[in-house]
Design an enzyme around this catalytic site. Sequence first.
Site, PDB file in Angstrom:
ATOM      1  N   HIS A   1      -0.185  -0.946  -8.494  1.00 32.64           N
ATOM      2  CA  HIS A   1      -0.931  -0.483  -7.330  1.00 32.64           C
ATOM      3  C   HIS A   1      -0.594   0.969  -7.002  1.00 32.64           C
ATOM      4  O   HIS A   1       0.511   1.444  -7.264  1.00 32.64           O
ATOM      5  CB  HIS A   1      -0.610  -1.357  -6.121  1.00 32.64           C
ATOM      6  CG  HIS A   1      -0.969  -2.793  -6.319  1.00 32.64           C
ATOM      7  ND1 HIS A   1      -2.195  -3.305  -5.968  1.00 32.64           N
ATOM      8  CD2 HIS A   1      -0.281  -3.817  -6.863  1.00 32.64           C
ATOM      9  CE1 HIS A   1      -2.238  -4.588  -6.273  1.00 32.64           C
ATOM     10  NE2 HIS A   1      -1.086  -4.930  -6.822  1.00 32.64           N
TER      11      HIS A   1
ATOM     12  N   ASP B   1      -7.266  -0.503  -1.456  1.00 30.01           N
ATOM     13  CA  ASP B   1      -6.077  -1.320  -1.730  1.00 30.01           C
ATOM     14  C   ASP B   1      -4.816  -0.785  -1.040  1.00 30.01           C
ATOM     15  O   ASP B   1      -4.379   0.329  -1.298  1.00 30.01           O
ATOM     16  CB  ASP B   1      -5.880  -1.316  -3.255  1.00 30.01           C
ATOM     17  CG  ASP B   1      -4.637  -2.053  -3.737  1.00 30.01           C
ATOM     18  OD1 ASP B   1      -4.039  -2.813  -2.955  1.00 30.01           O
ATOM     19  OD2 ASP B   1      -4.288  -1.868  -4.921  1.00 30.01           O
TER      20      ASP B   1
END
Lengths: 554, 554
Positions: free
Chosen positions: B367, B194
């Site tokens: 994130h 990611d």
Amino acid sequence: MSQRLLRLIPLGGLGEIGKNMMVIDTGRDLIAVDCGVQFPEEEMLGIDLVIPDISYLVTHRDRLRAILITHGHEDHIGALPYVLPKLRGVPIWATRLALGLIRVRLREHRLLEEANLAEYRPGDRIRLGELEVEPFRVNHSIPDSVGLAIRTPLGTVIHTGDFKFDHTPVDGVPADFARLARFGDEGVLALLSDSTYAERPGYTPSEQRVSAALLNIFHEAPGRVIIATFASLIARIQQVIDAAVRTNRKVAIIGRSMEQNAQIALELGYLSAPPGVLIRPEEVNRYSGREIAILTTGSQGEPMSSLARMASGEHRLLSVVPGDTIILSATPIPGNETLINRTIDNLFKQGAEVLYSRVSEVHIQGHASQEELKMMLNLTRPRYFVPIHGEYRMLVQHAKLGQAVGLPDEQIFILEDGEVLEITEHGATVVDRVPVSEVYVDGLGVGDVTSVILRDRRQLASDGIVVVVFQVDHRTAQLVDEPDIFTRGFVYSGNLPVLIERARHAIVEELRHEYAPHLAEWKVVTDQVREALARFIWDQTRQRPMILPIVVEV
Amino acid sequence: MSQRLLRLIPLGGLGEIGKNMMVIDTGRDLIAVDCGVQFPEEEMLGIDLVIPDISYLVTHRDRLRAILITHGHEDHIGALPYVLPKLRGVPIWATRLALGLIRVRLREHRLLEEANLAEYRPGDRIRLGELEVEPFRVNHSIPDSVGLAIRTPLGTVIHTGDFKFDHTPVDGVPADFARLARFGDEGVLALLSDSTYAERPGYTPSEQRVSAALLNIFHEAPGRVIIATFASLIARIQQVIDAAVRTNRKVAIIGRSMEQNAQIALELGYLSAPPGVLIRPEEVNRYSGREIAILTTGSQGEPMSSLARMASGEHRLLSVVPGDTIILSATPIPGNETLINRTIDNLFKQGAEVLYSRVSEVHIQGHASQEELKMMLNLTRPRYFVPIHGEYRMLVQHAKLGQAVGLPDEQIFILEDGEVLEITEHGATVVDRVPVSEVYVDGLGVGDVTSVILRDRRQLASDGIVVVVFQVDHRTAQLVDEPDIFTRGFVYSGNLPVLIERARHAIVEELRHEYAPHLAEWKVVTDQVREALARFIWDQTRQRPMILPIVVEV
């Protein structure tokens, strides 16, 4: 004797970023500070510029003594070419660099000859009726920026312009703390202070930090360095020249507006470069990459800018190649993030190294942060405080800083454009609201994009248009054949010709339920057809295109 | 024996944020990870959603073993209702909460009965042809998020999903470092990781920071607290409930999507609230302000959201009043800044206190930041590294982190959607590109907004439309009368009727220079008229409206 009063009337810049203009009116004499443009928001489709509504100035033209400019940025001078034709002969006062930039714009609009321009310097005192104006030095991202001390019969008003405090600015001239403190000692009636960065805690760092970052990048870069920034950011241009000199690079400036601004700043002595450092764009390819720095525009991702064209290989002279180091030396203006991000992505795809504000300290904003704003409040110790230059939440945050330094709530005024703050010896209160509609500039026209047209454009943009053409016999007033239907920007997942065929039948069906109309009644019928067709299309497609029925008499 | 190979094919999410979908294909069996939507960019006028192009999956439907979902956010599950009709019967694997959310969406589209849904849990091993998939626990802003270890004949591929490392997450289940380390010990062929926050230095702080900030605000607020966040941010909903319990406030959830998600999370045990804490929106006004917390959507400034309607007094049940404290607990998604800022301004104008990410720590992203991304790289020690989930510059920054931990350049691949990375025992290389056009969802339709229509909408949005209707005698093929001209969304600063009159003459003049056309040649003539009129309008107005000539045979 009538009571003395003073009116502060923001015509732009309060509740928004841009088109700054503040009116100060004693009832006998009035002046306006700044005259800027605003760049349009996303949903102002097709608009080029927004300018302040100067109806109040036009109405009181006989009492308007001057327009005073604090510095040469577009959001402070850009509307002059559009408003001067309506305010013929009004004196415009500005500092030297700002005047140079104003002259260029007026020349482009063929207004230079008739303009009444005058230069002031920090410490000058300009008498304007019963008002007296004294500019004082502030720091900002363009040299020769000033705030204004405006002496009125009721007391002194301080207008900060755009400012920050930098003890080591690029141009070497720090803001004049001492003068501000003396204004405070003498007593300040009202402080109007820049709120652009009122949401940011702490102090705005000195421009020196950018100088250090640039020098480091210029040393390390294996090839050319390309710096994109605002065309008017003269200080940044100087920093790039300085870093280039110390790393033996030549500097080429590419982009008409930046070339023009740099030329004026050089002529007027606000920019300096040793002989031979500045080269023409055509000369870039004579040097190796390590000998070159290129200054250009496009830091906001503008698709037509030199940088965007270099990135896509569409520039006349230069293309971005692997080994280039690109610096985006600017803060994204809200709303521009998407375009800027796309430009960064495209530059990376060309194989360049890209440095931007999220990953490197290559830009510092030109506005004061919270601690500096508190310092301005504490230096001037005003009776009344009006946050200016900012969207509403910025004005609110700035007002909180006023409370934090001890100002009572009733001496702080969060105004919006058009609100009239009246100050007397007994107090201050909002007494009125003058008209401040948005005035749009689009193509060659000023003030001609009404909200109806913007609404139409939004509908066209969202779902397209469906044109229905009826042929009507001009003698019998009867439909001749079924109507024709044309679409643009309209979309349907199924079979569009079939949908249109069904729509035609739906219209004919709709009309069959009605009396046979006379020609004079076609207006009613077209409204009815518009509604019926809109309903049909909504049912079938969940879309609302604009529907334009056209009746042709045959 | 033929050479073993593995193909990694991103169908979405690389070079963009959203519509995540990654194909892993051994040549014999293939699987897809995630199936998300993307919200349209500004210039995609009138588009509702963008979904991945699944042509590759449709072509290879016979070898497609499963779609594997990492978590229940829209950008990972939202496209399922649009693609499943083309991939009937394909098994969909997901964790419990994601499955619950998928069921709701499929039910809305009447696809639930025919869907082939299956649940997996961290540590399960799912055999899919010659592939074996093992989900492992990661942290993200929704509970029950997993990454996937995918064992292939060539080695193990680690797909992180969206992740961060939080040692004290709201749901109490930290990411499974130990399992990741064991994957690393066993050997990892490729890491797909990611990149959403690869531009952010340092570590993403723990959600505990938000809990502390919320508790403090709940204590201090003199009246109601209204928290706007993403409908799917279950962890934030839990934090609000926890803070409300500790400050004796009731919690009302307002907004259909958030109510729905909270309901599912409560039923499945991913959200907990003591009895009596959650109340219905209708009950809010029975309590004093200090007893109330309201959870709602609208953190991105969406004009139709509950928050925006409360701010403008248009909500059925509630209005924002002075004394309310509003918390915008979300990061602005790029492109939404203007709408968000306007919402904040409106809330301040209502007299509310507003806390948002620039001025208060009321949100932490879901994130991993740079140090966590390096940790993921060091735990798994992959042979090949492919940054996923991010715009191009984020992939580039993530690739740099790979270099920083010692991976050679030739083992790092910055891929874009559609590029086929083929891995064999001898190396890895991009061998091909599969079709990945943008598939738009607009109204009821899927895949029907072509770039021509988008271009038309942009032109309509910018300068409006001018319709020219010619009447042509069907026997003589001659013009009957001058053409009629209609405009919509077109603007002119002068006298529009006069301009139109002159345009009519210009057209007639243009046609006079030509031969008298036959009817079959009207297509040529309309093109010519379109050009002539465009030129005339540009000269007069500097605008380029769309010009639509319509010929009516009479």
